[in-house]
Design an enzyme around this catalytic site. Sequence first.
Site, PDB file in Angstrom:
ATOM      1  N   GLY A 187       0.831  -1.213   0.000  1.00 41.84           N
ATOM      2  CA  GLY A 187       0.000   0.000   0.000  1.00 41.84           C
ATOM      3  C   GLY A 187       0.857   1.251   0.000  1.00 41.84           C
TER       4      GLY A 187
ATOM      5  CB  SER B  79       6.600  -5.543   0.479  1.00 43.29           C
ATOM      6  OG  SER B  79       5.342  -5.038   0.121  1.00 43.29           O
TER       7      SER B  79
ATOM      8  CG  ASP C 295      -1.098  -0.603   8.915  1.00 40.99           C
ATOM      9  OD1 ASP C 295      -1.813   0.401   8.725  1.00 40.99           O
ATOM     10  OD2 ASP C 295      -1.268  -1.687   8.329  1.00 40.99           O
TER      11      ASP C 295
ATOM     12  CD  GLN D  33      -6.590   6.678   8.608  1.00 40.77           C
ATOM     13  OE1 GLN D  33      -6.227   6.299   9.691  1.00 40.77           O
ATOM     14  NE2 GLN D  33      -7.522   6.036   7.914  1.00 40.77           N
TER      15      GLN D  33
HETATM   16  O1  F6P Z   1      -1.351  -1.658   5.450  1.00 40.28           O
HETATM   17  C1  F6P Z   1      -1.749  -0.371   5.128  1.00 40.28           C
HETATM   18  C2  F6P Z   1      -3.246  -0.285   5.007  1.00 40.28           C
HETATM   19  O2  F6P Z   1      -3.588   1.065   4.730  1.00 40.28           O
HETATM   20  C3  F6P Z   1      -4.022  -0.809   6.195  1.00 40.28           C
HETATM   21  O3  F6P Z   1      -4.057   0.119   7.257  1.00 40.28           O
HETATM   22  C4  F6P Z   1      -5.366  -1.088   5.567  1.00 40.28           C
HETATM   23  O4  F6P Z   1      -6.066  -2.083   6.256  1.00 40.28           O
HETATM   24  C5  F6P Z   1      -4.994  -1.565   4.185  1.00 40.28           C
HETATM   25  O5  F6P Z   1      -3.712  -1.063   3.907  1.00 40.28           O
HETATM   26  C6  F6P Z   1      -5.954  -1.132   3.116  1.00 40.28           C
HETATM   27  O6  F6P Z   1      -5.561  -1.706   1.919  1.00 40.28           O
HETATM   28  P1  F6P Z   1      -6.237  -1.345   0.520  1.00 40.28           P
HETATM   29  O7  F6P Z   1      -5.543  -0.117   0.015  1.00 40.28           O
HETATM   30  O8  F6P Z   1      -5.978  -2.545  -0.308  1.00 40.28           O
HETATM   31  O9  F6P Z   1      -7.688  -1.083   0.777  1.00 40.28           O
END
Ligand code: F6P
Length: 372
Positions: free
Chosen positions: A23, A129, A152, A296
């Site tokens: 992400g 990753s 996170d 965020q």
């Molecule tokens: O790991 C980072 C994060 O933003 C988490 O906080 C969240 O649960 C997840 O990625 C969301 O992932 P996606 O962008 O696939 O919805």
Amino acid sequence: MATATAKAAAGRGKTIGILTSGGDCAGLNAAIRAVVSRAVQGYGWRVFGIHDGTMGLMRRPIDYEELGPGISNVNILRLGGTILGTTNKGNPFAFPMPDGSVRDRSEEVIAGVRELGLDALIGIGGDGSFAILRRLAQQGGINLVGIPKTIDNDVGATENSVGFHTAVAVATEALDRLQPTAASHDRVMVLEVMGRDAGHIALAAGIAGGADVILIPEIPYTVEAVAAHIEKVRRQGRNFALVVVAEAVKNPEGQRVQRQQASGSVTYGGVGNALGDALAHLTGADTRVTVLGHVQRGGQPTWSDRMIASAFGIHAVDLVAAGKYDRLVAWQNRAVVDVPLVEAIAAPQQVDLDSALVRTARGLGICLGDAA
Ligand code: F6P
């Protein structure tokens, strides 16, 4: 996209690759800028920016671009997202094919690294990753250095990962904005924040933003405990309450609120609304819910994320110069250090229940959803 070129074209010195994986978050571009600045201007090397994580190395022709000194001159350190693109899907060891099957495409990625003639690869990622990149490195003899990033903040062995500080700043600002409207309308405001399996964002922002309740995945909560705390706040004469809930919280039975995506993957999100309904029912309070979501992750990185990302980028290139591989750049005791990469993937760094921040929250009288 550029066509693949062999190392013969690379000229003197090293040729290194850089990719962002998993992400996105704020601060990735600041890290890329620092890597390019140090490698190109500092050491006279070439830097190939690989597009969309390991996907760029799977494509033919290989999907990459050469990153020149111009990168370090423009203001990319202020930009959110990643100029290289990224993905949190497409694990090369279990790659989802269009026909629904899964294929091991790791050798294609390794062949891509060889085709580009990379002396080393700098991967910017989270623990998931790094588990994949390290396996690729071991299988293909790739010289790998890792830079930790994730909102996170759950990568092991580092106190800070790129992106965390910005996410906390955004969540804190959300509380700053929710408080006056909560007070104006006598409401309970529930703010759902991210943090897949760790409550660092919720805990830090909740303390900084004056929350009455902070719910994190590390502490199972009961809605009754939260409702009782809101009643207590009311009895003390306050007409509003702020509740921060991390998306991955679980009840005492270990149940979480999850969503099935069209792709088949399961993500968090939705616990805020469920909690808001339950609190409205139990307390009779007018309750509203805000789900902060990907807000965020985007936007300008804070000063802290720019600083950490820059320091990480420089150190990562210096590790390559020193021939130190299979290392993770980390932030420990106010300094940039490096540790074995395996430490980043050994165990996720969750909130320590004996930590200063948990004691701070309890000391402030914040309800953490349990009976303590
Ligand atoms: O790991 C980072 C994060 O933003 C988490 O906080 C969240 O649960 C997840 O990625 C969301 O992932 P996606 O962008 O696939 O919805």
